[in-house]
Design a protein around this motif. Sequence first.
Motif, PDB file in Angstrom:
ATOM      1  N   ILE A  81       0.837  -1.204   0.000  1.00  0.00           N
ATOM      2  CA  ILE A  81       0.000   0.000   0.000  1.00  0.00           C
ATOM      3  C   ILE A  81       0.870   1.252   0.000  1.00  0.00           C
ATOM      4  O   ILE A  81       0.638   2.186  -0.771  1.00  0.00           O
ATOM      5  N   ALA A  82       1.886   1.272   0.871  1.00  0.00           N
ATOM      6  CA  ALA A  82       2.763   2.441   0.969  1.00  0.00           C
ATOM      7  C   ALA A  82       3.510   2.691  -0.342  1.00  0.00           C
ATOM      8  O   ALA A  82       3.663   3.840  -0.767  1.00  0.00           O
ATOM      9  N   GLU A  83       3.965   1.631  -0.985  1.00  0.00           N
ATOM     10  CA  GLU A  83       4.641   1.793  -2.281  1.00  0.00           C
ATOM     11  C   GLU A  83       3.681   2.363  -3.317  1.00  0.00           C
ATOM     12  O   GLU A  83       4.029   3.265  -4.071  1.00  0.00           O
ATOM     13  N   ASN A  84       2.474   1.836  -3.350  1.00  0.00           N
ATOM     14  CA  ASN A  84       1.457   2.287  -4.307  1.00  0.00           C
ATOM     15  C   ASN A  84       1.097   3.746  -4.085  1.00  0.00           C
ATOM     16  O   ASN A  84       0.932   4.511  -5.042  1.00  0.00           O
ATOM     17  N   GLN A  85       0.980   4.148  -2.823  1.00  0.00           N
ATOM     18  CA  GLN A  85       0.575   5.519  -2.491  1.00  0.00           C
ATOM     19  C   GLN A  85       1.771   6.463  -2.340  1.00  0.00           C
ATOM     20  O   GLN A  85       1.588   7.648  -2.089  1.00  0.00           O
ATOM     21  N   ARG A  86       2.980   5.905  -2.447  1.00  0.00           N
ATOM     22  CA  ARG A  86       4.197   6.697  -2.277  1.00  0.00           C
ATOM     23  C   ARG A  86       4.180   7.411  -0.923  1.00  0.00           C
ATOM     24  O   ARG A  86       4.380   8.615  -0.828  1.00  0.00           O
ATOM     25  N   SER A  87       3.908   6.629   0.096  1.00  0.00           N
ATOM     26  CA  SER A  87       3.808   7.174   1.456  1.00  0.00           C
ATOM     27  C   SER A  87       4.818   6.469   2.356  1.00  0.00           C
ATOM     28  O   SER A  87       5.735   5.822   1.884  1.00  0.00           O
ATOM     29  N   GLU A  88       4.633   6.586   3.654  1.00  0.00           N
ATOM     30  CA  GLU A  88       5.559   5.983   4.611  1.00  0.00           C
ATOM     31  C   GLU A  88       4.921   4.806   5.329  1.00  0.00           C
ATOM     32  O   GLU A  88       3.702   4.733   5.462  1.00  0.00           O
ATOM     33  N   LEU A  89       5.769   3.907   5.771  1.00  0.00           N
ATOM     34  CA  LEU A  89       5.334   2.723   6.509  1.00  0.00           C
ATOM     35  C   LEU A  89       5.945   2.774   7.904  1.00  0.00           C
ATOM     36  O   LEU A  89       7.154   2.933   8.053  1.00  0.00           O
ATOM     37  N   PHE A  90       5.101   2.653   8.916  1.00  0.00           N
ATOM     38  CA  PHE A  90       5.535   2.619  10.310  1.00  0.00           C
ATOM     39  C   PHE A  90       5.212   1.241  10.867  1.00  0.00           C
ATOM     40  O   PHE A  90       4.052   0.820  10.829  1.00  0.00           O
ATOM     41  N   ILE A  91       6.225   0.561  11.385  1.00  0.00           N
ATOM     42  CA  ILE A  91       6.034  -0.768  11.962  1.00  0.00           C
ATOM     43  C   ILE A  91       6.174  -0.641  13.474  1.00  0.00           C
ATOM     44  O   ILE A  91       7.206  -0.193  13.974  1.00  0.00           O
ATOM     45  N   HIS A  92       5.126  -1.018  14.188  1.00  0.00           N
ATOM     46  CA  HIS A  92       5.094  -0.918  15.648  1.00  0.00           C
ATOM     47  C   HIS A  92       5.439  -2.277  16.257  1.00  0.00           C
ATOM     48  O   HIS A  92       5.178  -3.323  15.656  1.00  0.00           O
ATOM     49  N   ASN A  93       5.972  -2.258  17.478  1.00  0.00           N
ATOM     50  CA  ASN A  93       6.236  -3.514  18.186  1.00  0.00           C
ATOM     51  C   ASN A  93       4.977  -3.933  18.958  1.00  0.00           C
ATOM     52  O   ASN A  93       3.941  -3.269  18.884  1.00  0.00           O
ATOM     53  N   ARG A  94       5.078  -5.010  19.715  1.00  0.00           N
ATOM     54  CA  ARG A  94       3.913  -5.525  20.462  1.00  0.00           C
ATOM     55  C   ARG A  94       3.367  -4.538  21.486  1.00  0.00           C
ATOM     56  O   ARG A  94       2.229  -4.648  21.902  1.00  0.00           O
ATOM     57  N   HIS A  95       4.187  -3.580  21.898  1.00  0.00           N
ATOM     58  CA  HIS A  95       3.760  -2.573  22.881  1.00  0.00           C
ATOM     59  C   HIS A  95       3.230  -1.303  22.214  1.00  0.00           C
ATOM     60  O   HIS A  95       2.912  -0.336  22.905  1.00  0.00           O
ATOM     61  N   GLY A  96       3.174  -1.302  20.887  1.00  0.00           N
ATOM     62  CA  GLY A  96       2.640  -0.156  20.163  1.00  0.00           C
ATOM     63  C   GLY A  96       3.662   0.917  19.832  1.00  0.00           C
ATOM     64  O   GLY A  96       3.334   1.918  19.203  1.00  0.00           O
ATOM     65  N   GLU A  97       4.923   0.711  20.237  1.00  0.00           N
ATOM     66  CA  GLU A  97       5.967   1.700  19.954  1.00  0.00           C
ATOM     67  C   GLU A  97       6.514   1.477  18.539  1.00  0.00           C
ATOM     68  O   GLU A  97       6.640   0.333  18.092  1.00  0.00           O
ATOM     69  N   ILE A  98       6.857   2.559  17.846  1.00  0.00           N
ATOM     70  CA  ILE A  98       7.410   2.436  16.503  1.00  0.00           C
ATOM     71  C   ILE A  98       8.807   1.836  16.595  1.00  0.00           C
ATOM     72  O   ILE A  98       9.659   2.329  17.310  1.00  0.00           O
ATOM     73  N   SER A 103      10.292   4.850   4.018  1.00  0.00           N
ATOM     74  CA  SER A 103       9.656   5.817   3.141  1.00  0.00           C
ATOM     75  C   SER A 103       9.620   5.277   1.716  1.00  0.00           C
ATOM     76  O   SER A 103      10.625   4.777   1.212  1.00  0.00           O
ATOM     77  N   TYR A 104       8.476   5.395   1.075  1.00  0.00           N
ATOM     78  CA  TYR A 104       8.310   4.969  -0.311  1.00  0.00           C
ATOM     79  C   TYR A 104       7.863   6.136  -1.183  1.00  0.00           C
ATOM     80  O   TYR A 104       7.309   5.956  -2.252  1.00  0.00           O
ATOM     81  N   GLY A 105       8.125   7.357  -0.709  1.00  0.00           N
ATOM     82  CA  GLY A 105       7.754   8.560  -1.444  1.00  0.00           C
ATOM     83  C   GLY A 105       8.899   9.077  -2.281  1.00  0.00           C
ATOM     84  O   GLY A 105       9.832   8.353  -2.616  1.00  0.00           O
ATOM     85  N   ASN A 106       8.858  10.346  -2.583  1.00  0.00           N
ATOM     86  CA  ASN A 106       9.860  10.982  -3.424  1.00  0.00           C
ATOM     87  C   ASN A 106      11.046  11.527  -2.652  1.00  0.00           C
ATOM     88  O   ASN A 106      11.911  12.157  -3.228  1.00  0.00           O
ATOM     89  N   ASP A 107      11.105  11.311  -1.363  1.00  0.00           N
ATOM     90  CA  ASP A 107      12.177  11.848  -0.538  1.00  0.00           C
ATOM     91  C   ASP A 107      13.515  11.245  -0.967  1.00  0.00           C
ATOM     92  O   ASP A 107      13.709  10.043  -0.908  1.00  0.00           O
ATOM     93  N   PRO A 108      14.488  12.071  -1.424  1.00  0.00           N
ATOM     94  CA  PRO A 108      15.773  11.523  -1.851  1.00  0.00           C
ATOM     95  C   PRO A 108      16.619  11.002  -0.692  1.00  0.00           C
ATOM     96  O   PRO A 108      17.583  10.294  -0.898  1.00  0.00           O
TER      97      PRO A 108
END
Length: 74
Positions: free
Chosen positions: A42-59, A64-69
């Motif tokens: 989804i993030a690649e398709n939308q050129r957005s960012e992906l945040f993966i949280h642990n079991r405690h909800g912390e990132i 990043s899958y956007g245009n940010d160099p």
Amino acid sequence: MSKKNQHVVPYQGQWAVRGEGNERRTYITDTQSEAIDLARSIAENQRSELFIHNRHGEIRERNSYGNDPFPPKG
């Protein structure tokens, strides 16, 4: 289609993919790995960012899958 960052979060003993700002979950899976694959797509398709949280909800990771160099690295 609006560009929304995607979050992989723990959800009732499972893992969920949720677009930022959404109350509803896009997907609910048994494994974090499966949720990450879906969210990454989804993030690649939308050129957005992906945040993966642990079991405690912390990132624990961010991609990043956007245009940010200079995207952030995990």
